[in-house]
Design a protein around this motif. Structure first.
Motif, mmCIF file in Angstrom:
data_model
loop_
_atom_site.group_PDB
_atom_site.id
_atom_site.type_symbol
_atom_site.label_atom_id
_atom_site.label_comp_id
_atom_site.label_asym_id
_atom_site.label_seq_id
_atom_site.Cartn_x
_atom_site.Cartn_y
_atom_site.Cartn_z
ATOM 1 N N ALA A 5 34.346 42.181 41.059
ATOM 2 C CA ALA A 5 35.292 41.252 41.693
ATOM 3 C C ALA A 5 36.697 41.856 41.730
ATOM 4 C CB ALA A 5 35.307 39.931 40.928
ATOM 5 N N ALA A 6 37.089 42.537 40.659
ATOM 6 C CA ALA A 6 38.410 43.165 40.621
ATOM 7 C C ALA A 6 38.503 44.288 41.645
ATOM 8 C CB ALA A 6 38.695 43.697 39.213
ATOM 9 N N ALA A 7 37.419 45.055 41.826
ATOM 10 C CA ALA A 7 37.423 46.135 42.807
ATOM 11 C C ALA A 7 37.580 45.596 44.223
ATOM 12 C CB ALA A 7 36.127 46.933 42.691
ATOM 13 N N VAL A 8 36.859 44.528 44.535
ATOM 14 C CA VAL A 8 36.975 43.905 45.855
ATOM 15 C C VAL A 8 38.377 43.333 46.057
ATOM 16 C CG1 VAL A 8 36.130 42.038 47.312
ATOM 17 C CG2 VAL A 8 34.508 43.429 45.998
ATOM 18 N N LEU A 9 38.905 42.668 45.034
ATOM 19 C CA LEU A 9 40.261 42.121 45.115
ATOM 20 C C LEU A 9 41.288 43.228 45.309
ATOM 21 C CD1 LEU A 9 42.291 39.786 44.858
ATOM 22 C CD2 LEU A 9 42.190 40.079 42.362
ATOM 23 N N LEU A 10 41.089 44.333 44.649
ATOM 24 C CA LEU A 10 42.002 45.464 44.770
ATOM 25 C C LEU A 10 42.034 45.989 46.203
ATOM 26 C CD1 LEU A 10 43.834 47.570 43.450
ATOM 27 C CD2 LEU A 10 41.788 48.868 42.861
ATOM 28 N N MET A 11 40.870 46.116 46.819
ATOM 29 C CA MET A 11 40.821 46.591 48.202
ATOM 30 C C MET A 11 41.460 45.591 49.153
ATOM 31 S SD MET A 11 39.555 49.533 47.884
ATOM 32 C CE MET A 11 39.437 49.902 49.621
ATOM 33 N N ARG A 12 41.274 44.297 48.900
ATOM 34 C CA ARG A 12 41.876 43.284 49.758
ATOM 35 C C ARG A 12 43.400 43.265 49.617
ATOM 36 N NH1 ARG A 12 38.579 40.140 52.501
ATOM 37 N NH2 ARG A 12 36.403 39.929 51.870
ATOM 38 N N SER B 163 47.441 43.311 34.060
ATOM 39 C CA SER B 163 47.155 41.892 33.859
ATOM 40 C C SER B 163 45.845 41.703 33.103
ATOM 41 C CB SER B 163 47.088 41.171 35.206
ATOM 42 O OG SER B 163 48.315 41.275 35.902
ATOM 43 N N SER B 164 44.823 42.478 33.491
ATOM 44 C CA SER B 164 43.522 42.360 32.830
ATOM 45 C C SER B 164 43.588 42.840 31.390
ATOM 46 C CB SER B 164 42.480 43.181 33.595
ATOM 47 O OG SER B 164 42.375 42.739 34.928
ATOM 48 N N LEU B 165 44.316 43.934 31.170
ATOM 49 C CA LEU B 165 44.447 44.447 29.814
ATOM 50 C C LEU B 165 45.161 43.446 28.917
ATOM 51 C CD1 LEU B 165 43.931 46.911 28.008
ATOM 52 C CD2 LEU B 165 46.161 47.798 28.714
ATOM 53 N N ALA B 166 46.211 42.840 29.448
ATOM 54 C CA ALA B 166 46.946 41.837 28.677
ATOM 55 C C ALA B 166 46.066 40.636 28.364
ATOM 56 C CB ALA B 166 48.188 41.397 29.444
ATOM 57 N N ALA B 167 45.258 40.205 29.336
ATOM 58 C CA ALA B 167 44.371 39.067 29.113
ATOM 59 C C ALA B 167 43.333 39.390 28.034
ATOM 60 C CB ALA B 167 43.672 38.691 30.419
ATOM 61 N N LEU C 217 28.906 40.364 31.358
ATOM 62 C CA LEU C 217 30.169 39.791 31.801
ATOM 63 C C LEU C 217 31.031 40.813 32.529
ATOM 64 C CD1 LEU C 217 32.166 37.411 31.817
ATOM 65 C CD2 LEU C 217 33.028 38.242 29.617
ATOM 66 N N SER C 218 31.056 42.048 32.034
ATOM 67 C CA SER C 218 31.991 43.036 32.587
ATOM 68 C C SER C 218 31.604 43.508 33.980
ATOM 69 C CB SER C 218 32.111 44.238 31.645
ATOM 70 O OG SER C 218 30.867 44.889 31.490
ATOM 71 N N HIS D 53 40.639 49.375 32.846
ATOM 72 C CA HIS D 53 41.444 48.384 32.140
ATOM 73 C C HIS D 53 40.899 46.975 32.372
ATOM 74 C CE1 HIS D 53 44.196 51.765 31.866
ATOM 75 N NE2 HIS D 53 44.911 51.076 30.981
ATOM 76 N N VAL D 54 40.453 46.737 33.610
ATOM 77 C CA VAL D 54 39.826 45.443 33.901
ATOM 78 C C VAL D 54 38.559 45.291 33.074
ATOM 79 C CG1 VAL D 54 38.713 44.048 35.683
ATOM 80 C CG2 VAL D 54 40.768 45.362 36.230
ATOM 81 N N GLY D 55 37.773 46.370 32.994
ATOM 82 C CA GLY D 55 36.554 46.330 32.191
ATOM 83 C C GLY D 55 36.839 46.078 30.731
ATOM 84 N N PHE D 56 37.911 46.691 30.217
ATOM 85 C CA PHE D 56 38.266 46.441 28.830
ATOM 86 C C PHE D 56 38.609 44.972 28.623
ATOM 87 C CE2 PHE D 56 41.634 45.842 25.669
ATOM 88 C CZ PHE D 56 40.979 46.285 24.537
ATOM 89 N N GLY D 57 39.353 44.388 29.570
ATOM 90 C CA GLY D 57 39.672 42.968 29.457
ATOM 91 C C GLY D 57 38.427 42.108 29.438
ATOM 92 N N ALA D 58 37.443 42.455 30.289
ATOM 93 C CA ALA D 58 36.200 41.692 30.332
ATOM 94 C C ALA D 58 35.391 41.878 29.052
ATOM 95 C CB ALA D 58 35.371 42.117 31.546
ATOM 96 N N LEU D 59 35.331 43.106 28.550
ATOM 97 C CA LEU D 59 34.604 43.362 27.303
ATOM 98 C C LEU D 59 35.261 42.648 26.126
ATOM 99 C CD1 LEU D 59 33.854 47.175 27.702
ATOM 100 C CD2 LEU D 59 32.184 45.322 27.741
ATOM 101 N N ALA D 60 36.598 42.647 26.107
ATOM 102 C CA ALA D 60 37.309 41.952 25.039
ATOM 103 C C ALA D 60 37.020 40.453 25.093
ATOM 104 C CB ALA D 60 38.811 42.210 25.157
#
Length: 270
Positions: A75-82, A101-105, A68-69, A49-56
């Motif tokens: 970054a999203a993967a690292v943030l998720l683990m943190r 959040s990423s999908l909505a963006a 870009l993706s 879903h994060v990737g889709f947001g980046a591709l969009a």
């Protein structure tokens, strides 16, 4: 069958799809074993879903989709683990927060620019026509890097996967290797989305590992079986897609389902 495969190989876009898809399938299968055992299997769905947001966003701004993706998903993967380790938010809740959040963006970025179009649908469901020569080079290079890092860190990943507390006690920096797993997963998701789509890419991570666990009990056995199942499923799905005129991503996931049912039946018999 041989004539059909020879006919497929005469099309450059199918050769590109096979080359990238086999690399991505192998990466996803290897990482999927650790993710399933650590109960992080849905991280693939969240990062897609994060990737889709980046591709969009890339489509809306005219940027390179993969360029870009890949960093955004890492970054999203690292943030998720943190978030999971340091904020008290459970893994599934953290995945839900970041993915929605990423999908909505991404949807917002598309709606403000050109609206939902065929390109965006390809990112959601995948398209074997989406891979350009530049995408192939970048995808193969990043996939090779993922495989190399996985092999170099294999023993540490094994330790962190089975007993994180024991790994910490023996001096392994468990947090660092969790980040490595997350980052490698992010790269694999970002590259594979071009072929499988945001809604189906997590199948490459979950199915081979869960399928192999029906028959094999050792970590090494599951890893090797997952790699074999993933590669076989991708090739069979690609041939099925070409022969029957079906979507490639859906065909590959359905072949994975057939492998799962066969392994589950064999496991019950044994």
């Amino acid at each position: 069958m041989i004539d059909l495969i020879a006919e497929m190989l005469s099309y450059k876009f199918l050769v590109r799809a096979a080359t990238v898809g086999l690399m991505v399938s192998l990466c996803a299968a290897l990482l999927g074993v650790s993710l399933v055992l650590k109960r992080y299997s849905m991280i693939g769905d969240g990062l897609s879903h994060v990737g889709f947001g980046a591709l969009a966003a890339a489509v809306a701004t005219g940027a390179s989709p993969l360029g870009l993706s890949i960093p955004v998903v890492i970054a999203a993967a690292v943030l998720l683990m943190r978030l999971t380790d340091g904020s008290g938010i459970k893994g599934d809740a953290a995945i839900g927060l970041i993915s929605t959040s990423s999908l909505a963006a991404g949807v917002t970025a598309i709606s403000l620019s050109s609206g939902i179009n065929t390109d965006v649908c390809n990112y959601m469901f995948g398209s074997i026509l989406a891979m350009s020569k530049g995408d192939v080079r970048l995808s193969v290079a990043t996939s090779a890097a993922v495989l190399l890092l996985f092999l170099l860190c294999y023993n540490r990943i094994f330790a962190v996967t089975f007993d994180e507390n024991f790994a910490r006690a023996t001096g392994v920096n468990a947090g660092r290797y969790n980040m490595v797993i997350a980052a490698l997963t992010g790269v694999t998701i970002a590259v594979g989305m071009r072929l499988m789509g945001a809604l189906l890419i997590s199948g490459l991570i979950i199915f081979p590992a869960v399928t192999s666990m029906r028959l094999f009990k050792s970590f090494r056995g599951v890893v090797l079986s997952s790699a074999a199942v993933s590669l076989s499923s991708y090739l069979a799905g690609l041939v099925l897609s070409y022969a029957a005129g079906l979507p490639a991503g859906a065909s590959i996931v359905l072949v994975n389902l057939v492998f799962f049912l066969a392994f589950a039946a064999a496991g019950r018999i044994r």
